[in-house]
Design a protein around this motif. Structure first.
Motif, PDB file in Angstrom:
ATOM      1  N   LEU A 106       0.873  -1.177   0.000  1.00  0.00           N
ATOM      2  CA  LEU A 106       0.000   0.000   0.000  1.00  0.00           C
ATOM      3  C   LEU A 106       0.908   1.223   0.000  1.00  0.00           C
ATOM      4  O   LEU A 106       1.370   1.667   1.054  1.00  0.00           O
ATOM      5  N   ASP A 107       1.169   1.737  -1.171  1.00  0.00           N
ATOM      6  CA  ASP A 107       2.158   2.801  -1.349  1.00  0.00           C
ATOM      7  C   ASP A 107       1.538   4.191  -1.412  1.00  0.00           C
ATOM      8  O   ASP A 107       0.347   4.343  -1.668  1.00  0.00           O
ATOM      9  N   TRP A 108       2.375   5.178  -1.196  1.00  0.00           N
ATOM     10  CA  TRP A 108       2.035   6.585  -1.437  1.00  0.00           C
ATOM     11  C   TRP A 108       2.837   6.961  -2.668  1.00  0.00           C
ATOM     12  O   TRP A 108       4.057   7.035  -2.619  1.00  0.00           O
ATOM     13  N   TRP A 167       2.120   6.194   6.144  1.00  0.00           N
ATOM     14  CA  TRP A 167       1.071   6.630   5.219  1.00  0.00           C
ATOM     15  C   TRP A 167      -0.062   5.617   5.035  1.00  0.00           C
ATOM     16  O   TRP A 167      -1.104   5.955   4.500  1.00  0.00           O
ATOM     17  N   ASN A 168       0.124   4.376   5.473  1.00  0.00           N
ATOM     18  CA  ASN A 168      -0.958   3.402   5.296  1.00  0.00           C
ATOM     19  C   ASN A 168      -1.434   2.792   6.610  1.00  0.00           C
ATOM     20  O   ASN A 168      -2.172   1.818   6.617  1.00  0.00           O
ATOM     21  N   GLU A 169      -1.057   3.395   7.715  1.00  0.00           N
ATOM     22  CA  GLU A 169      -1.366   2.842   9.031  1.00  0.00           C
ATOM     23  C   GLU A 169      -2.862   2.627   9.255  1.00  0.00           C
ATOM     24  O   GLU A 169      -3.285   1.563   9.701  1.00  0.00           O
ATOM     25  N   GLU A 185      -7.444  -1.316   9.500  1.00  0.00           N
ATOM     26  CA  GLU A 185      -8.745  -1.766   8.998  1.00  0.00           C
ATOM     27  C   GLU A 185      -8.641  -3.160   8.369  1.00  0.00           C
ATOM     28  O   GLU A 185      -9.492  -4.026   8.592  1.00  0.00           O
ATOM     29  N   ILE A 186      -7.588  -3.384   7.604  1.00  0.00           N
ATOM     30  CA  ILE A 186      -7.396  -4.684   6.945  1.00  0.00           C
ATOM     31  C   ILE A 186      -7.175  -5.788   7.984  1.00  0.00           C
ATOM     32  O   ILE A 186      -7.807  -6.848   7.921  1.00  0.00           O
ATOM     33  N   THR A 187      -6.279  -5.546   8.948  1.00  0.00           N
ATOM     34  CA  THR A 187      -5.995  -6.589   9.940  1.00  0.00           C
ATOM     35  C   THR A 187      -7.206  -6.870  10.826  1.00  0.00           C
ATOM     36  O   THR A 187      -7.469  -8.028  11.156  1.00  0.00           O
ATOM     37  N   ARG A 188      -7.970  -5.834  11.184  1.00  0.00           N
ATOM     38  CA  ARG A 188      -9.199  -6.053  11.965  1.00  0.00           C
ATOM     39  C   ARG A 188     -10.180  -6.934  11.196  1.00  0.00           C
ATOM     40  O   ARG A 188     -10.774  -7.870  11.745  1.00  0.00           O
TER      41      ARG A 188
END
Length: 149
Positions: free
Chosen positions: A60-62, A126-128, A133-136
């Protein structure tokens, strides 16, 4: 710079089964300060011998307009894993793209989910929020594999 205590290192070493991969961190002088050894192999409950695990690798890049479509770090890890015979499903998203949706990432992960399939996510400032949300969601939906950050 990554630092790991002796207790963490011994815990990591005790979990290893099969061929290993070394990930090292380097200090400002370029000397390796810590090496963590890990493995993408696990044991199957139905078999006594080790089985090769598969991996879904997510980036998940910026990104900026001048950036290549795939980050150097993601490409390097992907190349290393594939050259060592690890079966990898990889994809990258730009979190600052207006068309980015976390659900697209989750759909990709669950579409590729299988037994003995782990998911690895690159975690950065930048993707924290997206990583949380993904891990939850992975935990809530009882993702069958390991979640690697």
């Amino acid at each position: 710079m990554l630092k790991a205590s002796g207790k963490i290192k011994s815990l990591l070493r005790s979990k290893i089964c099969g061929p290993e991969y070394d990930f090292a961190s380097y200090n400002a002088t370029g000397k390796s300060s810590t090496t963590i050894r890990t493995s993408f192999f696990g044991t199957s409950a139905s078999m006594a011998r080790p089985t090769r695990r598969k991996l879904t690798l997510i980036s998940l890049d910026w990104t900026r307009p001048k950036d290549p479509p795939l980050s150097l770090g993601h490409a390097s890890i992907l190349t290393n894993l594939r050259s060592n015979g690890v079966e990898v499903n990889a994809n990258a998203w730009s979190v600052n793209n207006p068309n980015f949706f976390v659900q697209d990432v989750l759909d990709f992960i669950f579409d590729n989910a299988a037994s003995e399939m782990d998911v690895a996510l690159g975690a950065f400032v930048w993707n924290e929020a997206h990583i949380h949300e993904i891990t939850r969601t992975l935990k809530k939906e009882r993702y069958p594999g390991r979640i690697i950050l």
